[in-house]
Structures are given as C-alpha cells and as structure tokens.
Design an enzyme around this catalytic site. Sequence first.
Site: not given
Ligand code: NAD
Ligand code: ZN
Length: 363
Positions: A116, A138, A180, A222, A232, A236, A240, A243, A247, A259
């Site tokens: 939990r 999130k 971003e 952020k 408000e 958030r 987007n 975006h 998307h 992305h």
């Molecule tokens: N929770 C949120 O608010 C939020 C916001 C934006 C995005 N996201 C999520 O984030 C994800 C994308 O994240 P991302 O772009 O970090 O992708 P990812 O976590 O897949 O990382 C990208 C690649 O980089 C590699 N990597 C990571 N750190 C490294 C480093 N220091 N050196 C070399 N390689 C490295 C990883 O192994 C992977 O292959 C998506 O799932 C998206 O939905 C979440």
């Molecule tokens: Zn984004």
Amino acid sequence: MPDFRIAHALGSYTVTVRAGVLDELPARVEALWPGRPVAVITDDMVGALMADRLAAGPWALVLSVPAGESSKTRGRWEALTDALFSAGLTRDTAIVALGGGMVGDLAGFVAATYARGIPFLQVPTTLLAMVDSSVGGKTGVDTPLGKNLVGAFHPPAAVLADPLVLQSLPPQHLRCGLAEMAKHGLITDAAYWTELGSAAAALLARDPESLTRFIVRSVQIKAAVVVEDERENGRRAVLNAGHTVAHAVEHASGFRVSHGDAVAMGLVAEAHLAESLGLAVTGLAERVTAGLKRLSLPTRLPVDIDANQLFEAMRLDKKRAGNELRFALLHDIGVMARDADRWTVPVRDASAIVHALRTSGAA
Ligand SMILES: NC(=O)c1ccc[n+]([C@@H]2O[C@H](COP(=O)([O-])OP(=O)(O)OC[C@H]3O[C@@H](n4cnc5c(N)ncnc54)[C@H](O)[C@@H]3O)[C@@H](O)[C@H]2O)c1
Ligand SMILES: [Zn+2]
C-alpha cells in the site's frame, strides 16, 4: 548549488542537483531511512554503467529491467513486486529508482503500490528525467491501449540529480531533455528561454556547471506549475505545450521520431497555429524556430507525414481521453494564450490545424 524544497499537496521533497552527488547516494539513503532495507530498481543500460556503485552499495536487492519504454508495463510491475516479496522485504523497505523516466515511472509505481505504498528516492539519470519526470509525483505504466494509462500519484522522498552522469547519455536523449527545457522557458519565462539559447553550445557540450544551472531552473519551473495547478485548477496543462502535435507525430511516425524531437516540432507547429488563429503575436513561430535550432532541435515536421493523417491522430488521441481538441498555446514567449480562466484553448477549425501542420513541413 544549494538543495531546494518542493512542496505541493501530494507531499514535499528536497531536490539536489549537483555534479558528483551520486557519490553520496549510500549516505543520503542512510540519512533518509536509517537501518531500513533499500532496493534499487534500474534498467540494464544504467545498471551496466553504474555496476561499480551498485556492487559497492548497501543495497538489500538490485533489480533490473530491460532498457526502453517496452519495460514500462504491468507485467514488469508484477515481476518487480513479486521479486521484492520473494526477497522477504516488508513495508519498512524503501526503493531507489535509478534511471531515466521509464525507470522512475515504473519503480515509482512499484513503490506507490507495494504494501500500500512505500517511500522511494528518484535518482534520474537522463536529462528528461532530471527536468521533467522526476518532479511532480506522477508514476505509472503503459498498457497496449496507451501510455501511462495505469498509475498513481506518489511523490518521491527526495530527488538526487547528478549532471555528471549525462556525459554518457546518447545525443538523442540529451535532445529529449533540451526540448522540455525549451518548453519550460516558452510557457513561463522569456528570460530563461533567452539564456537557454545563449548557453546552447555549453549545454550541448554537456558542461556540468551549465547543465546544473539550467536543470535547477527547469525543475523550479515545473514545480511551480504543478504547485499552482492545485490552487488554480488546470495550470498543469501548460506543460502540454507542443505535446498535442508531438504525440500525433510520435504515433504517425510509428515512434520513429523521438519524444524530444516531436516536442520541438510540435512547439513550432503549435506556434504557427496560434499565430494563424490570431492568438499569438506575429513572428512567434519564427522566434521559436530560431531558438530551438540553436539547441540543435528539429523544427520541421517530417515531410513524409501527411497533415491530414496527423490531424486524425490528434483527434483519436483526444477522443480516447474523452476530450475535445484543446491546445496549450503560447501568446508570446513566456506567456500562454488563455481561454477565459482556462489554460488551454479549444480549436474547432480543422482546416486551421491542417494548414499550420503544412506550414510546419508536413505533406
Ligand atoms: N512522470 C512524469 O511526470 C513523466 C513526465 C515526462 C515523461 N515521463 C516518462 O518518462 C519516460 C521517458 O524517459 P526517458 O526519456 O528518460 O527515457 P528512458 O528512461 O527510456 O531512458 C532513455 C535511454 O537512456 C538510457 N540511459 C539512461 N540514463 C543514461 C545515462 N546516464 N547514460 C547513458 N544512457 C542512459 C536508458 O537506459 C534508455 O535506454 C516515458 O516513459 C515517459 O512517459 C514521465
Ligand atoms: Zn514531454
């Protein structure tokens, strides 16, 4: 650079952005959770890069999933959860999410649901994770019907970001974070946008001091948006910006376009749209384009994607979410266009959207 605290309704946590801070990981974990078992969740790529640290640390367990978005599933959530229980770890356990946004979302969701809910530490290792996904609380996983459809709000106990780890990040993933960050400037802070452009070369060369400075600013932007969202309602949604088109580009290209690249293209296309609807100042799209170029981000939509196909992808996306087509549009750099008290603007004129997509390079 001092640590700073983020406080929102979900909880409050300290964010540390400092070159070399990863050396303090074991000590930080011990300070947060004295004497408690701590499990690390990472992916294979990051696990290999950090093998020495992981071997030396005080970890009760290190779990790794294959790198890439395809690991952000309920199946992996189940396997990780079962592995923790099998190791005899109870609800006094804490988790370290060591990796990019994929790991942060997945490990965060494991933490949100394990017994939990147990606390977790975000240790983002991609630029995107540092400036975006590790902040805001999130967590979640994808399903075959869409990204992030299952999840929970579960803020981390703390965020520890070490810009030195970005030296090994592949260029396309560096661009994801830069896109971003550019967005953060565009939606709230013209000065930040300008400074980002001036520091583009240093950021692209991964100068740790510049990265640190701009990561901190982006996290603060952020966080401020997320905090304001609670007072408000709907603020958030400004995150987007770019975006809605992004998307659609990701879908229409079969995720060939990353992305970050899609966000950069989307920021330009949506600036064209805002201008053509008379919601933005003249010349906005041109200024957005010039700034993104300095950051080595793409600013034209892929020529092999049809504008009508993109528009259909957008409509489908919104329909799935049960919403009308609304955009988070800029009025000017650092200033959002508003629709009465709302932060997004409905766009019912399909031809204006298709036209803006064509102006931005789509077929
Ligand atoms: N929770 C949120 O608010 C939020 C916001 C934006 C995005 N996201 C999520 O984030 C994800 C994308 O994240 P991302 O772009 O970090 O992708 P990812 O976590 O897949 O990382 C990208 C690649 O980089 C590699 N990597 C990571 N750190 C490294 C480093 N220091 N050196 C070399 N390689 C490295 C990883 O192994 C992977 O292959 C998506 O799932 C998206 O939905 C979440
Ligand atoms: Zn984004």
